[in-house]
Design an enzyme around this catalytic site. Structure first.
Site, PDB file in Angstrom:
ATOM      1  N   GLY A 140      31.668  40.404  47.296  1.00 51.42           N
ATOM      2  CA  GLY A 140      30.988  39.985  46.070  1.00 51.42           C
ATOM      3  C   GLY A 140      31.763  40.549  44.906  1.00 51.42           C
ATOM      4  O   GLY A 140      32.991  40.470  44.891  1.00 51.42           O
ATOM      5  N   GLU A 141      31.090  41.160  43.994  1.00 49.07           N
ATOM      6  CA  GLU A 141      31.752  41.784  42.849  1.00 49.07           C
ATOM      7  C   GLU A 141      31.340  43.249  42.827  1.00 49.07           C
ATOM      8  O   GLU A 141      30.161  43.560  42.663  1.00 49.07           O
ATOM      9  CB  GLU A 141      31.301  41.052  41.569  1.00 49.07           C
ATOM     10  CG  GLU A 141      32.210  41.238  40.392  1.00 49.07           C
ATOM     11  CD  GLU A 141      33.635  40.749  40.660  1.00 49.07           C
ATOM     12  OE1 GLU A 141      33.796  39.663  41.244  1.00 49.07           O
ATOM     13  OE2 GLU A 141      34.579  41.476  40.302  1.00 49.07           O
ATOM     14  N   SER A 142      32.302  44.133  42.997  1.00 53.06           N
ATOM     15  CA  SER A 142      31.961  45.546  43.185  1.00 53.06           C
ATOM     16  C   SER A 142      31.272  46.166  41.973  1.00 53.06           C
ATOM     17  O   SER A 142      30.388  47.013  42.120  1.00 53.06           O
ATOM     18  CB  SER A 142      33.198  46.345  43.570  1.00 53.06           C
ATOM     19  OG  SER A 142      34.222  46.156  42.617  1.00 53.06           O
ATOM     20  N   CYS A 171      35.640  43.885  51.626  1.00 48.50           N
ATOM     21  CA  CYS A 171      36.135  43.495  50.303  1.00 48.50           C
ATOM     22  C   CYS A 171      35.453  44.297  49.186  1.00 48.50           C
ATOM     23  O   CYS A 171      35.758  45.458  49.013  1.00 48.50           O
ATOM     24  CB  CYS A 171      36.026  41.985  50.127  1.00 48.50           C
ATOM     25  SG  CYS A 171      37.213  41.391  48.903  1.00 48.50           S
ATOM     26  N   ARG A 186      41.758  47.257  42.961  1.00 45.14           N
ATOM     27  CA  ARG A 186      41.041  45.974  42.933  1.00 45.14           C
ATOM     28  C   ARG A 186      41.986  44.815  42.580  1.00 45.14           C
ATOM     29  O   ARG A 186      42.948  44.998  41.853  1.00 45.14           O
ATOM     30  CB  ARG A 186      39.919  46.022  41.894  1.00 45.14           C
ATOM     31  CG  ARG A 186      38.828  47.002  42.243  1.00 45.14           C
ATOM     32  CD  ARG A 186      37.766  46.996  41.172  1.00 45.14           C
ATOM     33  NE  ARG A 186      37.129  45.691  41.058  1.00 45.14           N
ATOM     34  CZ  ARG A 186      36.474  45.283  39.974  1.00 45.14           C
ATOM     35  NH1 ARG A 186      36.379  46.052  38.919  1.00 45.14           N
ATOM     36  NH2 ARG A 186      35.915  44.092  39.957  1.00 45.14           N
ATOM     37  N   ILE A 223      39.972  37.137  49.824  1.00 43.08           N
ATOM     38  CA  ILE A 223      39.514  36.485  48.584  1.00 43.08           C
ATOM     39  C   ILE A 223      39.516  37.521  47.464  1.00 43.08           C
ATOM     40  O   ILE A 223      38.711  38.449  47.472  1.00 43.08           O
ATOM     41  CB  ILE A 223      38.093  35.905  48.735  1.00 43.08           C
ATOM     42  CG1 ILE A 223      38.037  34.931  49.925  1.00 43.08           C
ATOM     43  CG2 ILE A 223      37.654  35.201  47.452  1.00 43.08           C
ATOM     44  CD1 ILE A 223      36.640  34.515  50.320  1.00 43.08           C
ATOM     45  N   ARG A 224      40.423  37.362  46.538  1.00 41.95           N
ATOM     46  CA  ARG A 224      40.572  38.331  45.436  1.00 41.95           C
ATOM     47  C   ARG A 224      40.430  39.759  45.982  1.00 41.95           C
ATOM     48  O   ARG A 224      39.641  40.570  45.509  1.00 41.95           O
ATOM     49  CB  ARG A 224      39.548  38.043  44.332  1.00 41.95           C
ATOM     50  CG  ARG A 224      39.750  36.641  43.738  1.00 41.95           C
ATOM     51  CD  ARG A 224      38.805  36.334  42.592  1.00 41.95           C
ATOM     52  NE  ARG A 224      38.904  37.352  41.584  1.00 41.95           N
ATOM     53  CZ  ARG A 224      37.860  38.082  41.149  1.00 41.95           C
ATOM     54  NH1 ARG A 224      36.673  37.904  41.644  1.00 41.95           N
ATOM     55  NH2 ARG A 224      38.034  38.964  40.217  1.00 41.95           N
ATOM     56  N   HIS A 237      37.550  39.258  54.764  1.00 40.98           N
ATOM     57  CA  HIS A 237      36.184  38.797  55.057  1.00 40.98           C
ATOM     58  C   HIS A 237      36.065  38.330  56.506  1.00 40.98           C
ATOM     59  O   HIS A 237      36.146  37.120  56.775  1.00 40.98           O
ATOM     60  CB  HIS A 237      35.829  37.620  54.140  1.00 40.98           C
ATOM     61  CG  HIS A 237      35.583  38.016  52.729  1.00 40.98           C
ATOM     62  ND1 HIS A 237      34.337  38.319  52.237  1.00 40.98           N
ATOM     63  CD2 HIS A 237      36.434  38.181  51.701  1.00 40.98           C
ATOM     64  CE1 HIS A 237      34.424  38.641  50.966  1.00 40.98           C
ATOM     65  NE2 HIS A 237      35.686  38.564  50.612  1.00 40.98           N
ATOM     66  N   GLU A 274      33.548  37.902  58.206  1.00 37.28           N
ATOM     67  CA  GLU A 274      32.359  37.045  58.384  1.00 37.28           C
ATOM     68  C   GLU A 274      32.656  35.585  58.057  1.00 37.28           C
ATOM     69  O   GLU A 274      31.875  34.705  58.364  1.00 37.28           O
ATOM     70  CB  GLU A 274      31.191  37.572  57.522  1.00 37.28           C
ATOM     71  CG  GLU A 274      31.245  37.249  56.035  1.00 37.28           C
ATOM     72  CD  GLU A 274      32.251  38.088  55.237  1.00 37.28           C
ATOM     73  OE1 GLU A 274      33.021  38.848  55.853  1.00 37.28           O
ATOM     74  OE2 GLU A 274      32.283  37.954  53.999  1.00 37.28           O
TER      75      GLU A 274
HETATM   76  N1  GLN Z   1      37.492  41.110  43.449  1.00 30.59           N
HETATM   77  C1  GLN Z   1      36.200  41.645  43.832  1.00 30.59           C
HETATM   78  C2  GLN Z   1      36.012  43.050  43.243  1.00 30.59           C
HETATM   79  O1  GLN Z   1      36.883  43.608  42.739  1.00 30.59           O
HETATM   80  C3  GLN Z   1      36.076  41.684  45.335  1.00 30.59           C
HETATM   81  C4  GLN Z   1      36.207  40.291  45.896  1.00 30.59           C
HETATM   82  C5  GLN Z   1      35.469  40.043  47.168  1.00 30.59           C
HETATM   83  O2  GLN Z   1      34.561  40.779  47.571  1.00 30.59           O
HETATM   84  N2  GLN Z   1      35.799  38.944  47.795  1.00 30.59           N
HETATM   85  O3  GLN Z   1      34.990  43.594  43.247  1.00 30.59           O
END
Ligand code: GLN
Length: 191
Positions: free
Chosen positions: A46-48, A78, A105, A133-134, A169, A171
């Site tokens: 998600g987004e940390s 992630c 990150r 993913i990112r 990921h 999952e």
């Molecule tokens: N880029 C997100 C972060 O820095 C992490 C991306 C992800 O969980 N797929 O929090």
């Protein structure tokens, strides 16, 4: 075996499905009370920054660390990996600081931002599929941190005692090897 999945933001449902396919009982964790009686907890992607903010708002930060200290296993993927790192860069931010590693990150360049690859790992006979993913990069892994898989030389799957960390990921691929490893880890209770 009862496994919680932090369900305040991000892709928690894919973890729930995978863990249930592997025979675990799952609980979606939204409050501190949901942590009671768990053998393990997944911190999803998600987004940390959002995760940290919501964990603080829900009063989950201290209880989560306390349960981990008392033996609840953790699996961060992630953004979840970022939450677990002792040191976070790009930018610096607060974390649960439970794993002795430095994580950067969004560390893959734009073109490599998201990709699927397979790489050698010590947890299964075949190279597990890895969906990035990112994703962050683990820049430093401390002595207590065991590296289980790498991508281009950098660790992407690591373990410190009862905490498992993936910068990708698992999952989202068809390959259940990483979750199966986590469940085995919880079952064996190796500290
Ligand atoms: N880029 C997100 C972060 O820095 C992490 C991306 C992800 O969980 N797929 O929090």
């Amino acid at each position: 075996m009862k496994i919680g999945i932090l369900a305040i933001q991000g892709d928690f449902d894919a973890h729930r499905k995978r863990l249930e396919e592997l025979g675990a009982e799952t609980v979606l964790v939204k409050t501190a009370a949901d942590l009671e009686g768990l053998d393990g907890l997944v911190l999803p992607g998600g987004e940390s920054t959002t995760h940290m903010k919501l964990l603080a708002e829900e009063g989950l930060l201290a209880p989560l660390v306390e349960h981990a200290r008392r033996g609840m296993a953790l699996f961060g993927t992630c953004a979840g990996a970022i939450l677990l790192a002792k040191e976070v860069k790009n930018p610096e931010q607060a974390s649960l600081a439970l794993v002795d590693m430095t994580i950067v990150r969004n560390a893959y360049g734009r073109q490599l931002e998201s990709c699927v690859t397979a790489g050698p790992a010590t947890i299964s006979h075949h190279p597990p599929d890895m969906v990035f993913i990112r994703a962050p990069v683990i820049e430093r892994a401390g002595e207590s941190v065991e590296v289980l898989a790498r991508r281009d030389g950098a660790p992407v799957l690591v373990r410190q005692g009862s905490i498992l960390v993936a910068t990708f990921h698992p999952e989202l691929s068809a390959d259940p090897a990483v979750h199966a490893y986590f469940l085995k880890m919880v079952r064996n209770g190796r500290g």
